[in-house]
Design an enzyme around this catalytic site. Structure first.
Site, PDB file in Angstrom:
ATOM      1  N   ILE A 100      46.358  48.629  41.666  1.00  0.00           N
ATOM      2  CA  ILE A 100      45.422  48.531  42.549  1.00  0.00           C
ATOM      3  C   ILE A 100      46.610  47.303  43.550  1.00  0.00           C
ATOM      4  O   ILE A 100      47.651  47.215  42.584  1.00  0.00           O
ATOM      5  CB  ILE A 100      44.481  46.803  42.494  1.00  0.00           C
ATOM      6  N   CYS A 101      45.974  47.539  44.750  1.00  0.00           N
ATOM      7  CA  CYS A 101      47.926  45.924  45.255  1.00  0.00           C
ATOM      8  C   CYS A 101      49.324  47.076  44.972  1.00  0.00           C
ATOM      9  O   CYS A 101      49.267  47.952  45.959  1.00  0.00           O
ATOM     10  CB  CYS A 101      47.721  44.521  44.820  1.00  0.00           C
TER      11      CYS A 101
END
Length: 183
Positions: A100-101
């Protein structure tokens, strides 16, 4: 068993939300310190005591590798040669990978996103190295799951639950938390 990897500078909300949601769904999860020390500090200075050290992790018992973002956390994960070998091995064997991110850049670095759909923190699309950026909150393409950023950590974590235990299990956890799914 799912391993959530913690390097110095990890994004706290992304790592801890995933651990919390997986445990609410009765999915076995362990945090793994990549630093050689049990306590790892996040990007906002929050110290987290990892369940195990990387050196003690048994990847043969692991079904999914999860990488939280944050900087310099994602860069520190990407610099860990041992972790990169495990990520490539998981990809070769069709085992699940999630990031994620900023962390999807690690999959791009490993050459795993060519001709795949993925999402990443805005402005980092070029790190997907051949991946097609979706801009979605969460993108699932085969055995690779990517999330866009910190505010979407809950949706990302629920997608991991859905991927492991099904839509109904993810729905129950979301309902218990009074969370309305985006997907």
């Amino acid at each position: 068993m799912i391993y959530v990897h913690l390097a110095e500078g990890f994004e706290e909300i992304e790592a801890l939300t995933v651990v919390d949601i997986l445990r609410r769904a009765s999915i076995e999860v362990r945090t793994v310190s990549m630093t050689g020390k049990q306590v790892v500090k996040g990007t906002h200075g929050v110290p987290v005591t990892a369940d195990i050290l990387y050196e003690d992790a048994v990847y043969e018992d692991c079904d999914m590798i999860v990488l939280p973002g944050g900087m310099p956390g994602a860069s520190n994960l990407q610099a860990h040669e041992g972790l990169l070998k495990h990520i490539k091995c998981f990809a070769e064997n069709g085992k699940k990978l999630a990031a994620i991110c900023a962390a999807p850049m690690i999959f791009g670095h490993c050459g795993l996103l060519a001709d795949r759909r993925a999402t990443v923190y805005p402005g980092m699309e070029d790190t997907l190295n051949g991946g097609s950026p979706t801009g979605e909150a969460v993108t699932v393409d085969g055995d690779i799951i990517t999330g866009r950023g910190p505010a979407l950590a809950m949706e990302f974590a629920l997608t991991l639950v859905e991927n492991v235990k099904g839509k109904e299990a993810a729905g129950r956890v979301a309902e218990d938390l009074l969370y309305k799914r985006q997907r």
